[in-house]
Design a protein around this motif. Structure first.
Motif, PDB file in Angstrom:
ATOM      1  N   ARG A 104      45.004  50.822  40.150  1.00 58.34           N
ATOM      2  CA  ARG A 104      45.740  50.046  39.156  1.00 58.34           C
ATOM      3  C   ARG A 104      46.049  50.893  37.926  1.00 58.34           C
ATOM      4  N   TYR A 105      45.039  51.600  37.412  1.00 59.16           N
ATOM      5  CA  TYR A 105      45.279  52.421  36.220  1.00 59.16           C
ATOM      6  C   TYR A 105      46.320  53.499  36.499  1.00 59.16           C
ATOM      7  N   LYS A 106      46.263  54.095  37.686  1.00 55.39           N
ATOM      8  CA  LYS A 106      47.216  55.155  38.010  1.00 55.39           C
ATOM      9  C   LYS A 106      48.640  54.606  38.110  1.00 55.39           C
ATOM     10  N   LEU A 107      48.810  53.518  38.856  1.00 52.57           N
ATOM     11  CA  LEU A 107      50.154  52.976  39.059  1.00 52.57           C
ATOM     12  C   LEU A 107      50.736  52.415  37.767  1.00 52.57           C
ATOM     13  N   TYR A 108      49.935  51.651  37.045  1.00 49.22           N
ATOM     14  CA  TYR A 108      50.444  51.094  35.792  1.00 49.22           C
ATOM     15  C   TYR A 108      50.689  52.199  34.765  1.00 49.22           C
ATOM     16  N   GLY A 109      49.829  53.239  34.776  1.00 43.66           N
ATOM     17  CA  GLY A 109      50.041  54.343  33.852  1.00 43.66           C
ATOM     18  C   GLY A 109      51.369  55.034  34.093  1.00 43.66           C
ATOM     19  N   LYS A 110      51.716  55.230  35.366  1.00 42.44           N
ATOM     20  CA  LYS A 110      52.999  55.857  35.685  1.00 42.44           C
ATOM     21  C   LYS A 110      54.180  54.966  35.304  1.00 42.44           C
ATOM     22  N   LEU A 111      53.919  53.641  35.242  1.00 40.93           N
ATOM     23  CA  LEU A 111      54.974  52.708  34.839  1.00 40.93           C
ATOM     24  C   LEU A 111      55.038  52.526  33.325  1.00 40.93           C
ATOM     25  N   GLY A 112      54.149  53.223  32.609  1.00 44.76           N
ATOM     26  CA  GLY A 112      54.248  53.242  31.157  1.00 44.76           C
ATOM     27  C   GLY A 112      53.297  52.345  30.405  1.00 44.76           C
ATOM     28  N   LEU A 113      52.351  51.691  31.079  1.00 47.27           N
ATOM     29  CA  LEU A 113      51.420  50.814  30.374  1.00 47.27           C
ATOM     30  C   LEU A 113      50.248  51.617  29.805  1.00 47.27           C
ATOM     31  N   ALA A 114      49.841  51.271  28.599  1.00 44.21           N
ATOM     32  CA  ALA A 114      48.686  51.905  27.975  1.00 44.21           C
ATOM     33  C   ALA A 114      47.410  51.445  28.669  1.00 44.21           C
ATOM     34  N   PRO A 115      46.376  52.306  28.706  1.00 46.63           N
ATOM     35  CA  PRO A 115      45.119  51.936  29.370  1.00 46.63           C
ATOM     36  C   PRO A 115      44.527  50.620  28.865  1.00 46.63           C
ATOM     37  N   GLY A 116      44.637  50.355  27.566  1.00 49.64           N
ATOM     38  CA  GLY A 116      44.096  49.108  27.023  1.00 49.64           C
ATOM     39  C   GLY A 116      44.780  47.885  27.596  1.00 49.64           C
ATOM     40  N   VAL A 117      46.083  47.982  27.773  1.00 52.98           N
ATOM     41  CA  VAL A 117      46.830  46.863  28.368  1.00 52.98           C
ATOM     42  C   VAL A 117      46.435  46.682  29.826  1.00 52.98           C
ATOM     43  N   VAL A 118      46.285  47.797  30.546  1.00 52.72           N
ATOM     44  CA  VAL A 118      45.884  47.725  31.954  1.00 52.72           C
ATOM     45  C   VAL A 118      44.508  47.069  32.075  1.00 52.72           C
ATOM     46  N   THR A 119      43.612  47.412  31.165  1.00 54.32           N
ATOM     47  CA  THR A 119      42.273  46.821  31.187  1.00 54.32           C
ATOM     48  C   THR A 119      42.345  45.309  31.028  1.00 54.32           C
ATOM     49  N   ARG A 120      43.188  44.838  30.132  1.00 54.66           N
ATOM     50  CA  ARG A 120      43.318  43.391  29.934  1.00 54.66           C
ATOM     51  C   ARG A 120      43.936  42.720  31.155  1.00 54.66           C
ATOM     52  N   VAL A 121      44.949  43.345  31.746  1.00 56.19           N
ATOM     53  CA  VAL A 121      45.565  42.788  32.955  1.00 56.19           C
ATOM     54  C   VAL A 121      44.534  42.702  34.074  1.00 56.19           C
ATOM     55  N   LEU A 122      43.773  43.786  34.241  1.00 56.54           N
ATOM     56  CA  LEU A 122      42.734  43.812  35.265  1.00 56.54           C
ATOM     57  C   LEU A 122      41.687  42.740  35.001  1.00 56.54           C
ATOM     58  N   GLY A 123      41.297  42.570  33.746  1.00 57.58           N
ATOM     59  CA  GLY A 123      40.307  41.559  33.403  1.00 57.58           C
ATOM     60  C   GLY A 123      40.764  40.154  33.743  1.00 57.58           C
ATOM     61  N   TYR A 124      42.011  39.848  33.444  1.00 58.41           N
ATOM     62  CA  TYR A 124      42.527  38.512  33.772  1.00 58.41           C
ATOM     63  C   TYR A 124      42.589  38.298  35.282  1.00 58.41           C
ATOM     64  N   SER A 125      42.932  39.347  36.032  1.00 55.30           N
ATOM     65  CA  SER A 125      42.984  39.224  37.488  1.00 55.30           C
ATOM     66  C   SER A 125      41.588  38.983  38.072  1.00 55.30           C
ATOM     67  N   LEU A 126      40.597  39.707  37.552  1.00 55.99           N
ATOM     68  CA  LEU A 126      39.227  39.501  38.021  1.00 55.99           C
ATOM     69  C   LEU A 126      38.757  38.082  37.709  1.00 55.99           C
ATOM     70  N   LEU A 127      39.060  37.610  36.508  1.00 54.70           N
ATOM     71  CA  LEU A 127      38.696  36.238  36.149  1.00 54.70           C
ATOM     72  C   LEU A 127      39.356  35.236  37.081  1.00 54.70           C
ATOM     73  N   THR A 128      40.623  35.460  37.362  1.00 58.75           N
ATOM     74  CA  THR A 128      41.343  34.549  38.254  1.00 58.75           C
ATOM     75  C   THR A 128      40.678  34.511  39.622  1.00 58.75           C
ATOM     76  N   ASN A 129      40.387  35.676  40.174  1.00 58.37           N
ATOM     77  CA  ASN A 129      39.816  35.742  41.511  1.00 58.37           C
ATOM     78  C   ASN A 129      38.480  34.996  41.596  1.00 58.37           C
ATOM     79  N   TRP A 130      37.585  35.248  40.639  1.00 61.00           N
ATOM     80  CA  TRP A 130      36.234  34.690  40.742  1.00 61.00           C
ATOM     81  C   TRP A 130      36.135  33.268  40.224  1.00 61.00           C
ATOM     82  N   LEU A 131      37.098  32.818  39.436  1.00 66.73           N
ATOM     83  CA  LEU A 131      37.070  31.432  38.977  1.00 66.73           C
ATOM     84  C   LEU A 131      37.196  30.479  40.157  1.00 66.73           C
ATOM     85  N   GLY A 132      38.147  30.731  41.032  1.00 60.93           N
ATOM     86  CA  GLY A 132      38.302  29.895  42.219  1.00 60.93           C
ATOM     87  C   GLY A 132      37.113  29.999  43.147  1.00 60.93           C
TER      88      GLY A 132
END
Length: 309
Positions: A104-132
């Motif tokens: 995720r960090y590699k692909l999003y980094g190549k698309l121009g996202l800052a690491p901090g933004v990627v971390t937040r996106v990843l965090g929301y995805s993890l929350l989504t997965n485990w909430l259900g």
């Protein structure tokens, strides 16, 4: 400090227990019967399982769109979904560190996202997965706890307590999203922002649906001869066992849990055959597609870089 030490030892004990279970079940597995049972799986059954698997992967690919909405980054939705799909397929087969995080960090980094933004996106995805997972797992353990093998040394009362704890954790998150006055915190330099209640409920619905679809794949491949809640319970227990043991693709762990919980009623051969087919349609086929998509994105990135120079 004491709680952290106790939690570490409990984690080690769980890994050892699961490892012992895997080794014990692997020794007694009838792989010849599994191969013969696999040859008898109907093409229509495989097609239905593949359709459910495709629906699950498509749904998971949209998890990162929640992070896109909450962070406000400007990547196009199809690109975000492509990153989500590739990461999930690699995560399933190679482990979370490779697929869920590094890729995720590699692909999003190549698309121009800052690491901090990627971390937040990843965090929301993890929350989504485990909430259900917490909601479904909590419900089945509280209302329909499985009869575990005697050597697991965990009774139904303990399972019900665990189920209640999972439901309380999910309810706590949703309640925070609904009523908390403070909406953000900083943890190790990263900002944590609570989504609004509507987003939290959407996370819950998406994730619960996805876990239900995955269990549907297993249920179909098992011939729909066992109650769906029993298959769902086996899947949820196998999933968390696979995460805790850190084995790529949960190799051996998923098989051990399913055989331990369902083998006595259906037979080892049919259960193992269903799981071999499950790995083919849910793990390997998406991985092949994700690999092709990954190299296509890499080639496109190199072409754009060359054109810019």
């Amino acid at each position: 400090m004491r709680w952290a030490r106790a939690r570490r030892w409990l984690g080690i004990a769980f890994v050892v227990a699961v490892g012992a279970l895997v080794a014990n079940v692997a020794r007694s597995m009838d792989w010849g019967a599994a191969w013969h049972a696999l040859q008898r799986v109907e093409p229509a059954t495989l097609a239905l399982a593949a359709a459910l698997a495709a629906a699950s992967h498509a749904l998971y690919a949209t998890y990162d769109l929640i992070g896109r909405h909450l962070t406000g980054h400007g990547l196009a939705a199809p690109r975000v979904a492509a990153v989500g799909f590739i990461s999930y397929a690699f995560n399933l087969n190679l482990g979370a560190l490779v697929g869920g995080f590094a890729l995720r960090y590699k692909l999003y980094g190549k698309l121009g996202l800052a690491p901090g933004v990627v971390t937040r996106v990843l965090g929301y995805s993890l929350l989504t997965n485990w909430l259900g997972y917490f909601v479904l797992g909590g419900t089945v353990l509280l209302l329909r706890p499985p009869a575990l093998p005697p050597d697991w040394e965990l009774g139904r009362s303990a399972l019900r307590l665990l189920g209640g704890a999972l439901l309380l954790a999910a309810a706590g998150y949703v309640s925070l999203c609904a009523f908390a006055r403070r909406r953000s915190w900083r943890l190790r330099g990263h900002e944590l922002v609570l989504p609004p209640l509507g987003i939290a409920l959407l996370q819950l619905a998406m994730s619960a649906t996805n876990w239900a679809l995955i269990a549907g794949v297993c249920h179909v491949l098992l011939g729909r001869t066992l109650p769906y809640p029993d298959v769902l319970t086996a899947l949820l227990l196998a999933a968390v066992a696979g995460v805790v043991t850190h084995l790529p693709a949960g190799l051996g762990v998923i098989e051990a849990v399913f055989v331990a919980l369902l083998g006595a009623r259906l037979g080892q051969g049919p259960v193992l055959a269903a799981l071999l087919a499950y790995r083919a349609v849910y793990y390997l086929a998406p991985l092949a597609l994700a690999t092709a998509l990954y190299f296509a994105l890499e080639a496109r990135g190199r072409h754009k870089a060359a054109a810019a120079h």
